[in-house]
Design a protein around this motif. Sequence first.
Motif, short mmCIF file in Angstrom:
data_model
loop_
_atom_site.label_atom_id
_atom_site.label_comp_id
_atom_site.label_asym_id
_atom_site.label_seq_id
_atom_site.Cartn_x
_atom_site.Cartn_y
_atom_site.Cartn_z
N THR A 294 52.16 93.98 47.16
CA THR A 294 52.71 92.75 47.72
C THR A 294 53.02 92.84 49.21
O THR A 294 53.18 91.83 49.87
CB THR A 294 54.00 92.36 46.98
OG1 THR A 294 54.92 93.47 47.03
CG2 THR A 294 53.71 92.02 45.54
N GLY B 216 43.29 91.09 44.12
CA GLY B 216 44.57 90.42 44.21
C GLY B 216 45.22 90.78 45.53
O GLY B 216 45.54 91.95 45.77
N ALA C 184 47.97 89.12 47.04
CA ALA C 184 49.39 88.76 47.16
C ALA C 184 49.66 87.78 48.28
O ALA C 184 50.72 87.80 48.90
CB ALA C 184 50.25 90.01 47.33
N PHE D 270 47.33 86.27 43.21
CA PHE D 270 47.94 87.03 42.12
C PHE D 270 47.13 86.83 40.84
O PHE D 270 46.62 85.74 40.57
CB PHE D 270 49.38 86.57 41.87
CG PHE D 270 50.30 86.82 43.04
CD1 PHE D 270 50.87 88.07 43.23
CD2 PHE D 270 50.58 85.81 43.94
CE1 PHE D 270 51.71 88.31 44.31
CE2 PHE D 270 51.41 86.04 45.02
CZ PHE D 270 51.98 87.29 45.21
#
Length: 320
Positions: A160, A186, A188, A208
């Motif tokens: 993240t 992914g 974030a 996500f």
Amino acid sequence: MTDGLLAEGPAVLERIGVTAVLADAVEPAGPLIAQRLNLPYAVAITGLPLLGEVDVPPPFLGWRYRTDRWGRFRNRGGYAVTDLLMRPITRVVEAHRRVWGLAEGFSPRVQVAQCPRGLDYPRRSLPPEFLYGSPWRSKETEETDLPDDGRPLIFCSLGTLQGSRRALFATMAEACAAIGARAVIGHAGGLSQEEESALPGDPLVRAFWPQAAVLRRCSAAVLHGGFNSVLDALAAGVPIVALPIGFEQPATAARLIRVGAGRMLSPRGLSARALADALRDVIDRPSYAQAARGLAAEIAAGDGAAGAAAAITAALASRA
């Protein structure tokens, strides 16, 4: 932050009637506040165990495990540097300890980690109150609608905090395509729509994904070595190519190598060819998936968040 917690925390906890403290292992204010108020406390360890032991390197360095004379000498030096870097925080803690007239040695009732024993380096001096565990996760009910066109899927994530590294994601996508696989990326929220569409190799891209569900469909994962993502991949029995960037990531990657569940490459100057070779290796050589599945079995046998909560509750409720 530590100074603020120590200055204001005790009065706040007294005012609201706190009867016990659950302290994160990386925040030294928690145990001292508990001692100041004479409250029982427990320690929660979300990443690698933060236990200084001469056979085990500091938990932010990617050093391999070795117990010979050189390894122990090197580790002592690593901990000496760690103490030096931590001195500003240590001074704050010791200043409050002196003002409050508190002695050292106020121990927690229990230390609970979400790290499985099999992932950590061997240890000879674990505190008696220390407990290994398994990931602290809610059960993920969301499924995934990933397409199945016959190509292997490879989950690619930088967590993240580091999801804006467009060039590194492009290298991942290109490497996956080079071995006939498809990247599931992914980011974030770190990439714009334009940056998503410019990635090579026909990857599947979202900010996500339902991570656990996606990993169950994947043949491998390319991760930065963040502890939660590594645990999710291992829980799915998926081998990992780790690209550690900072924090505890090099140390986690080194443990993956030792257990045989993955490989580690430097993200600096990484070529798509080098990453493709590593991915081909962890997918084609059965030992990597076997090691990952061994850790998956240990994780599945653990009690996760419920077990950690039960251990903490029991320890804090006891009269010990």
